[in-house]
Each structure stands twice: as C-alpha cells, then as structure tokens.
Design an enzyme around this catalytic site. Structure first.
Site, PDB file in Angstrom:
ATOM      1  N   ASP A 162      -5.433 -13.776  -0.620  1.00 38.61           N
ATOM      2  CA  ASP A 162      -4.339 -12.936  -0.239  1.00 38.61           C
ATOM      3  C   ASP A 162      -4.825 -11.575   0.106  1.00 38.61           C
ATOM      4  O   ASP A 162      -3.953 -10.964   1.330  1.00 38.61           O
ATOM      5  CB  ASP A 162      -3.584 -13.037  -1.651  1.00 38.61           C
ATOM      6  CG  ASP A 162      -2.172 -12.190  -1.624  1.00 38.61           C
ATOM      7  OD1 ASP A 162      -1.524 -12.341  -0.756  1.00 38.61           O
ATOM      8  OD2 ASP A 162      -2.246 -11.363  -2.340  1.00 38.61           O
ATOM      9  N   HIS A 171       0.051  -6.762   8.122  1.00 40.94           N
ATOM     10  CA  HIS A 171       0.893  -5.539   8.134  1.00 40.94           C
ATOM     11  C   HIS A 171       0.191  -4.328   8.047  1.00 40.94           C
ATOM     12  O   HIS A 171       0.616  -3.376   8.093  1.00 40.94           O
ATOM     13  CB  HIS A 171       2.099  -5.646   7.185  1.00 40.94           C
ATOM     14  CG  HIS A 171       1.826  -5.531   5.613  1.00 40.94           C
ATOM     15  ND1 HIS A 171       1.134  -6.738   4.876  1.00 40.94           N
ATOM     16  CD2 HIS A 171       1.874  -4.600   4.822  1.00 40.94           C
ATOM     17  CE1 HIS A 171       1.046  -6.183   3.632  1.00 40.94           C
ATOM     18  NE2 HIS A 171       1.423  -5.092   3.813  1.00 40.94           N
ATOM     19  N   HIS A 187      -6.148  -8.192   4.890  1.00 46.86           N
ATOM     20  CA  HIS A 187      -6.387  -6.509   4.951  1.00 46.86           C
ATOM     21  C   HIS A 187      -7.377  -6.101   4.770  1.00 46.86           C
ATOM     22  O   HIS A 187      -7.838  -5.137   5.346  1.00 46.86           O
ATOM     23  CB  HIS A 187      -5.281  -6.255   3.624  1.00 46.86           C
ATOM     24  CG  HIS A 187      -3.990  -6.975   3.754  1.00 46.86           C
ATOM     25  ND1 HIS A 187      -3.199  -7.180   4.931  1.00 46.86           N
ATOM     26  CD2 HIS A 187      -3.174  -7.587   2.725  1.00 46.86           C
ATOM     27  CE1 HIS A 187      -1.976  -8.017   4.415  1.00 46.86           C
ATOM     28  NE2 HIS A 187      -2.027  -7.972   3.295  1.00 46.86           N
ATOM     29  N   GLU A 234      -3.681  -3.089  -7.146  1.00 45.63           N
ATOM     30  CA  GLU A 234      -2.383  -3.390  -7.248  1.00 45.63           C
ATOM     31  C   GLU A 234      -2.105  -3.403  -9.001  1.00 45.63           C
ATOM     32  O   GLU A 234      -2.754  -3.590  -9.573  1.00 45.63           O
ATOM     33  CB  GLU A 234      -1.763  -4.591  -6.751  1.00 45.63           C
ATOM     34  CG  GLU A 234      -2.102  -4.686  -5.383  1.00 45.63           C
ATOM     35  CD  GLU A 234      -1.250  -5.467  -4.412  1.00 45.63           C
ATOM     36  OE1 GLU A 234      -0.263  -5.319  -4.019  1.00 45.63           O
ATOM     37  OE2 GLU A 234      -1.532  -6.582  -4.380  1.00 45.63           O
TER      38      GLU A 234
END
Ligand code: BG6
Length: 517
Positions: free
Chosen positions: A264, A207, A269, A245
C-alpha cells in the site's frame, strides 16, 4: 532543544510550482469510470472544482461520470455538490457553481457491458457538441485492478482509443494504484494497457508526486548550491524516510487485508520519495529525462531476497492501545479482518542504493498505521565532525536536514551552536521554514495538479511502466521472502506507539535511532 526563528530561513521569492504559470489546456472531457466511488467525491470532483475556481480549466470542458449506480445527471450533480462541500479545500462559491454544475453529466453502465460503452459514446458526442468540446478525452479508471483489463478493452472496442499520443483529438488514460499486487500481475495489467494505449497516453497516478512538498524536493536539491556538493556518501551518514498514519484500517479492511503496508505505501509512495532523494541531477525537466533518472535509483536498489529479508525488513501489526486517549482494538479485531491475519500494518526496511553516490549509506524506510501521528518526512542525517575541538567527547550531534512532506509542510535544519554563557556548551538548534507562514498561497491538492498535467499531456509526475515494474520487482523479493519464512504471527506494537521493538533494533544495531517525528 532550542528552536531558532523561521524568519531568517524563510522564503522570500515566488511560490513553488505555481499552477498558473504557462498552463495551456485544450478543451477536454474527463470520463470517470467508477464514478460512484469514494475517490470521485473526495478527490476528483473537488479537484476539478478548485481548478475551475482558479480559472485553470479551458472555457469548455465536460466531466462525465460512468458507473453502475442508477444515477442521472441531477443526482450526480447533487453528489458532486455534497462531496465538494465536504472535501474541497475551499467552500462552494455560489457565483461559480451554476456554471460549473452544467459541465457535469452521468452515463449509467456496467464495466463489462459493451452496450454501456456504446451508450456512453453517444452521450459523450451529444454533450460534447452542446458544450463545445472537440473530442479530447481523458479516461480516469477509478476501478479495482481486476477491472482495468476489461475497461481498457471495452474502451478500445467502442472506438474510444487511438494508440497514438500525437493524434488529435487526444485519448488518454489515468490509472490509479494499486497496479497489480506483485510483479507478475502488474506486468499483466501493463501489457494489456499497452495493447490499447501508447505509453505516452498512459498516466499512472502516485498522488504523492502531486504534493507540492514532494515536487519541491527537486527544487531544494537542484536550485540551491549548498546542498548538492554534500549530497553523497562522503557527507551523509544515513537517510530516514517515514510515512506514518494515525488511523487504523477503518472501513478499508477488505482492500487492506490483501495489500498490507508494504504494497500500500512502500511500493509506490515511499519508493518515489526515495527516488527523488537519491536520483542524479537530471539534465532537463523533460518528463522522460526526469523519469529516466528516477529509474537510475530503482536500478541500483539492492535486492532484498531470502535471508536478507529477515535481517533488513521488520513487519508488524498493531495491537490494542490508546489513540488520542481512546481505547482502540488491535488489527485482528477490526471489522472484516481475519482473526489470524498476517497482514502487516507496519514495515521498516534498511535499504541500500548501490551506486557511487550512495555506496554504504543506509536508507531506513518505515510506514505504519495507528502510529502516534500522521506525518511524512525525509530526514537527511549528515556525518558528524571529527572528534577534536568541540567534539572531543563525541557529544556534538550531526546536522539533520528534514523535509516535512505533511502536515506542517516545510523544512528544518539542525545545527550545533554555542549556548550563551561563560562555558563552552554546544547545543543543537533547529532552523525551521514553514510553507504555511512563508507563503500566503494555499497549496493546491495533489489531484488538482495531476489532472491538469494530464490535460496538458505532461507525464513528469506520473509513473512510467518501467518504474512501476522495477518497484514491484524489489517489493516482490520481500514478499517472496516473507512467503518462504511462512510466519503464522507477526510482532505486535501497541496502537498509538511508534512501532515494534524489532524496528528499534534494526536501526540501533548500527548505533542509530529513529527520529522523533
Ligand atoms: C494511499 C493509501 O495511497 O495513500 C492509503 O492507499 C493511505 O492507505 C494514503 O492512507 C495516504 O495518503 P495521504 O495523502 O493522506 O498521505
């Protein structure tokens, strides 16, 4: 550090990646397998709703949820409404909602039950006829990786697939990450998907690629003449890519314990950001050309294996600490985390792209949870000027171009300037451009763009099979290195800090330091 006004660095032209330009979408049905999950409520339905609101969907479309829960159409519509009320970037427009709601349906069934796929097919035929959709279908697999194989096989057995990207009506599949947990498992999933779908019918979502600011990396690099001549080892000292994060593992411990920060965030990404930063100029924006050029970077990524892993990779776990003034527990104390877990919540890597352009330029990659703030950025650190004139004492800092992916999307350039006054004092200032103030338009969510691209058959922003496997190959080298070293504990960093001291040493050894994000 002084901050120059954004105005003179601001944008004056049209919006980047304007969704409305040249879009041409045929009527289609989006079938969401695993529709009772969080992704559907939080991302997928709000994305479809916003596309509808912008008039970007064809007149006829259907959203069909498929999952085991005992919902019916009415229940699924009310879940859709709640999700959209909570997570959509725009509130519900009561003038649009009644029409939108009518295109949402639900078919109950279990992924492993052939009869459920038969029932799904019948239901689809009915509602598609009623809604004037001609059989174009997009299957969104919002399911755990272990269920992908089963789902695609049942889809084929129920006659939903064609394995022909040029066939009409079309049948496409969207696959969510994680695709496997290492190279072998990813290859197995891809093999299985390839038995059922043509590669051009497969859309693997990362995404990050749907984010406006990520798309604008290529625009920045290849539509401005001032950057590209400097974009190489002659002028660039190093690159830092940070995805931090603030939140801990939250309710996702079950998944995270098996994944960890490397799988992850880095495998997908961060490596995609690296590819966009380091790739050669593609000769066209055709999906295959762009994806070939990204593969060029992955092919040159120096493998990290054996002892290199200890030298170039730091992993760590958050311990207890303060997050926004509140005491929070360490990772091993989180619910559903093993008390002796060695899952990393932080990773920092020194990587090299061994080609002509990037030879010798370190790419420092880092990501972690429970860091002081949520931020993703790419910082290009240029080499300093020679130590003469203003830099005789080596005090003038090099230029830094920072691409802020989120939040506070924009970019800034640090330059040296003379401080007004009689003395020769050089100080860094930052020229800053913010999307939020330069453009009135609100950026669409990544899933909006990505769903629309699938409906159009444009795979540019999706992961091709070879890229997924090349990324896993590189990451699996690191995982194997960790496995061999067999650590029983990981270095800890206090929650709310920027990671372990070992990560500072990784970069400080070469006279550099992590940026303050
Ligand atoms: C997901 C990861 O892919 O990306 C999550 O699984 C992470 O762990 C998320 O939080 C970050 O996405 P974003 O868009 O919030 O930066």
């Amino acid at each position: 550090m002084a901050e120059a006004s954004g105005e003179n660095f601001g944008a004056s032209g049209g919006a980047l990646g304007n969704l409305g330009v040249n879009r041409c979408v045929e009527p289609f049905t989006l079938v969401i397998l695993g529709a009772s999950g969080d992704l559907t409520r939080r991302k997928l339905l709000p994305a479809v709703y916003n596309l509808a609101l912008d008039g970007l969907l064809p007149e006829n479309y259907v959203v069909m949820g498929f999952a085991r829960r005992e919902y019916d159409d009415a229940k699924f519509r009310s879940i859709a409404r709640e999700g959209i009320e909570k997570y959509s970037r725009r509130p519900i427009d009561e003038r649009v909602w009644p029409q939108f709601e009518k295109s949402i349906f639900y078919s109950r069934g279990s992924f492993d039950d052939p009869a459920a796929y038969e029932a799904l097919r019948k239901r689809l035929e009915e509602v598609e006829k009623e809604r004037g959709v001609t059989g174009n279908r997009i299957f969104y697999l919002s399911v755990p990786p272990s269920a992908i194989r089963e789902c695609v096989t049942h889809l084929r057995n129920a006659g939903f697939t064609r394995k022909n990207a040029d066939a009409r009506p079309f049948s496409r599949v969207i696959i969510e990450k994680p695709i496997g947990h290492d190279l072998a498992s990813a290859t197995e999933i891809n093999d299985c998907v390839a038995e059922v779908f043509d590669e051009r019918e497969v859309f693997r979502i990362d995404h990050y690629l749907g984010k406006e600011t990520v798309q604008s990396i290529l625009v920045l690099r290849f539509s401005n003449s001032i950057f590209e001549p400097l974009w190489n080892q002659k002028y660039i000292d190093h690159v830092q890519i940070t995805v931090s994060e603030e939140e801990g593992v939250g309710t996702r411990a079950g998944y995270y314990e098996e994944a960890g920060a490397l799988r992850d965030m880095v495998q997908n990404h961060i490596l995609q950001l690296l590819c966009l930063t380091a790739m050669e100029p593609p000769w066209s924006l055709d999906a295959e050309v762009v994806r070939d050029h990204k593969m060029g970077v992955l092919n040159c990524l120096r493998p990290l294996t054996g002892r290199d892993v200890d030298r170039d990779v730091v992993r760590a776990q958050y311990g207890p600490g303060l997050e926004n003034g509140e005491q929070v527990p360490g990772y091993r104390r989180e619910e559903r985390v093993r008390p002796d877990s060695t899952t990393e919540t932080y990773v920092a890597i020194r990587a090299y792209v061994d080609n002509w352009r990037w030879s010798g330029v370190p790419f420092y990659l880092r990501t972690g949870r429970r860091l002081p703030k949520r931020a993703s950025e790419i910082a290009i650190h240029f080499k300093g000027v020679p130590p003469v004139l203003f830099n005789a004492d080596c005090a003038v800092e090099g230029n830094v171009l920072t691409l802020r992916i989120q939040p506070d999307e924009g970019l800034s350039l640090r330059i040296a300037t003379k401080r007004p006054g009689p003395q020769e004092r050089i100080e860094p200032v930052v020229m800053d451009f913010k999307y939020g103030s330069a453009f009135a338009d609100q950026s669409p969510e990544a899933y909006e763009r990505l769903l629309l691209d699938v409906a159009e058959g444009d795979a540019t922003l999706f992961m091709r099979r070879d890229a997924v496997e090349a990324s896993w190959k590189w990451v699996t080298g690191i995982l194997d290195g960790w496995h061999t070293s067999g650590a029983r504990w990981l270095p800890e960093y206090s929650a709310g800090t920027w990671g372990p001291i070992e990560a500072d040493r990784l970069i400080a050894g070469e006279g550099r330091r992590w940026r303050e994000v």
